[in-house]
Design a protein around this motif. Structure first.
Motif, PDB file in Angstrom:
ATOM      1  N   ASP A  36       0.899  -1.170   0.007  1.00 47.85           N
ATOM      2  CA  ASP A  36      -0.093  -0.041   0.112  1.00 47.85           C
ATOM      3  C   ASP A  36       0.842   1.259  -0.058  1.00 47.85           C
ATOM      4  O   ASP A  36       0.518   2.423  -0.821  1.00 47.85           O
ATOM      5  N   ASN A  55       2.340   1.539  -3.371  1.00 49.18           N
ATOM      6  CA  ASN A  55       1.144   1.985  -4.384  1.00 49.18           C
ATOM      7  C   ASN A  55       0.851   3.648  -4.219  1.00 49.18           C
ATOM      8  O   ASN A  55       0.698   4.323  -5.072  1.00 49.18           O
ATOM      9  N   ALA A  56       0.974   3.816  -2.921  1.00 51.02           N
ATOM     10  CA  ALA A  56       0.601   5.515  -2.655  1.00 51.02           C
ATOM     11  C   ALA A  56       1.876   6.393  -3.465  1.00 51.02           C
ATOM     12  O   ALA A  56       1.541   7.217  -3.932  1.00 51.02           O
ATOM     13  N   THR A  77       1.166   6.516  -7.061  1.00 48.97           N
ATOM     14  CA  THR A  77      -0.009   7.289  -7.108  1.00 48.97           C
ATOM     15  C   THR A  77       0.411   8.666  -7.315  1.00 48.97           C
ATOM     16  O   THR A  77       0.024   9.502  -8.101  1.00 48.97           O
ATOM     17  N   ASP A  91       2.973   9.815  -7.894  1.00 50.65           N
ATOM     18  CA  ASP A  91       4.077  10.354  -8.978  1.00 50.65           C
ATOM     19  C   ASP A  91       3.076  10.132 -10.563  1.00 50.65           C
ATOM     20  O   ASP A  91       3.631  10.248 -11.385  1.00 50.65           O
ATOM     21  N   GLY A  92       1.920   9.752 -10.156  1.00 49.10           N
ATOM     22  CA  GLY A  92       0.871   9.940 -11.461  1.00 49.10           C
ATOM     23  C   GLY A  92       1.195   8.658 -12.295  1.00 49.10           C
ATOM     24  O   GLY A  92       0.473   8.613 -13.091  1.00 49.10           O
ATOM     25  N   ARG A 128      -0.401   4.820 -12.565  1.00 50.12           N
ATOM     26  CA  ARG A 128      -1.484   4.009 -12.250  1.00 50.12           C
ATOM     27  C   ARG A 128      -1.335   2.713 -11.756  1.00 50.12           C
ATOM     28  O   ARG A 128      -0.311   2.166 -12.309  1.00 50.12           O
ATOM     29  N   VAL A 129      -1.806   2.296 -10.673  1.00 41.86           N
ATOM     30  CA  VAL A 129      -1.525   0.993  -9.890  1.00 41.86           C
ATOM     31  C   VAL A 129      -2.867   0.003 -10.239  1.00 41.86           C
ATOM     32  O   VAL A 129      -3.756   0.419 -10.163  1.00 41.86           O
ATOM     33  N   ASP A 130      -2.319  -1.130 -10.382  1.00 41.20           N
ATOM     34  CA  ASP A 130      -3.362  -2.336 -10.676  1.00 41.20           C
ATOM     35  C   ASP A 130      -3.995  -2.972  -9.072  1.00 41.20           C
ATOM     36  O   ASP A 130      -3.204  -3.496  -8.529  1.00 41.20           O
ATOM     37  N   GLU A 131      -5.076  -2.586  -8.844  1.00 43.01           N
ATOM     38  CA  GLU A 131      -5.703  -3.050  -7.433  1.00 43.01           C
ATOM     39  C   GLU A 131      -5.820  -4.630  -7.292  1.00 43.01           C
ATOM     40  O   GLU A 131      -5.629  -5.230  -6.354  1.00 43.01           O
TER      41      GLU A 131
END
Length: 303
Positions: free
Chosen positions: A48, A51-52, A55, A57-58, A60-63
């Motif tokens: 997490d 991923n934060a 995000t 840094d712009g 996109r992450v895959d949940e």
């Protein structure tokens, strides 16, 4: 206890499996699952945080990656998964066959014409008292065996082997078997002729009679060619309570023991040869044929 005895004692095998799978289930429920949860929480927290940053840094992450990682970390190892799933099934089978009903297969013709070779029967384990599995110690008294009951018991000569015969004498009874006719406590039993019985295994016909065993009617077989005397009785405990002659024998049943005979009287190794059955050897009362693969018409209750 020998390896053969252990392998032949299905109750012991079930008991060990129940304990082993139960311990694994318990440890997983209260120890291993919590350890996996801690490892998963730590790994997910790190994911997490990563991923934060992405995000922010712009990127996109895959949940789905989080869901897959969580499922992977919380998944039970295969050996725990199988043990845990087997535990309730094994425990239920162990309880049912230890305290309620146990299946047996008839291996010989000693109980003809009542039970045939290949009959799969059910035995009531509690009607003669509740007993602890493995050691077969009675802990709750319910009923005592009665004359005429078909009973499964541990063979006195080798308790690892199960036998099935009919109860002929209860404690204190004076049993006399002379010229192939029974008398109990001085009262001769009544016999009614029945059609001759064909033993398909031996391809022989035998005389068939309905024997009234103090109120319990059941059919027996006699081989007219067989002798009336008991050939080679063992030197069993309590043999001094029995006398043997050319036309039969007489026995007084001691306290806490039972005298058993097969319905196929001249083709049965029973108490006439190896002696009395102590109460501690009792397994239960046979009462129902649930299957015979060679003859499904055999299914049903019997006397």
């Amino acid at each position: 206890m020998s390896l053969q005895s252990i392998l032949g004692n299905f109750a012991l095998i079930l008991f060990v499996l129940t304990i082993v799978t139960g311990i694994i289930w318990f440890l997983d429920m209260f120890v291993f699952s919590k350890q996996r949860q801690q490892v998963a929480d730590k790994a997910l927290a790190e994911l997490d945080a990563r991923n934060a940053r992405l995000t922010a840094d712009g990127i996109r992450v895959d949940e789905n990656d989080r869901h897959e990682l969580r499922a992977k970390l919380l998944r039970q190892p295969v050996w725990i998964e199988y043990s845990g799933s087997f535990f309730p099934v094994i425990a239920l089978v162990f309880f049912l066959r230890s305290f309620l009903f146990e299946p047996f297969k008839i291996p010989s013709s000693s109980m003809l014409p009542t039970l045939f070779v290949g009959d799969l029967i059910l035995v009531n384990k509690f009607t003669f008292g509740v007993r602890l599995p493995i050691i077969n110690k009675k802990v709750i008294e319910i009923n005592d065996p009665k004359r005429g009951d078909v009973m499964v018991f541990k063979y006195p000569v080798d308790p690892t082997v199960d036998y099935i015969k009919r109860v002929v004498g209860v404690p204190g009874d004076k049993i006399v078997y002379k010229n192939k006719r029974l008398s109990i406590n001085g009262n001769e039993l009544s016999y009614e002729n029945r059609p001759d019985f064909l033993d398909e295994e031996r391809l022989s016909y035998y005389k068939q009679y309905n024997e009234n065993l103090t109120g319990v009617g059941h059919n027996i077989l006699n081989d007219e060619q067989a002798p009336t005397f008991v050939n080679g009785p063992h030197d069993f405990p309590g043999h001094e309570l029995c006398t043997y002659g050319n036309d039969g024998f007489a026995c007084t049943v001691p306290e806490g023991q039972y005298f058993m005979m097969g319905d196929n009287r001249d083709n049965s190794q029973d108490s006439r040869y190896w002696g009395f059955v102590p109460d501690k050897n009792i397994v239960g009362k046979a009462f129902f044929i649930w299957m015979n693969l060679g003859n499904i018409k055999r299914i049903g209750s019997f006397h």
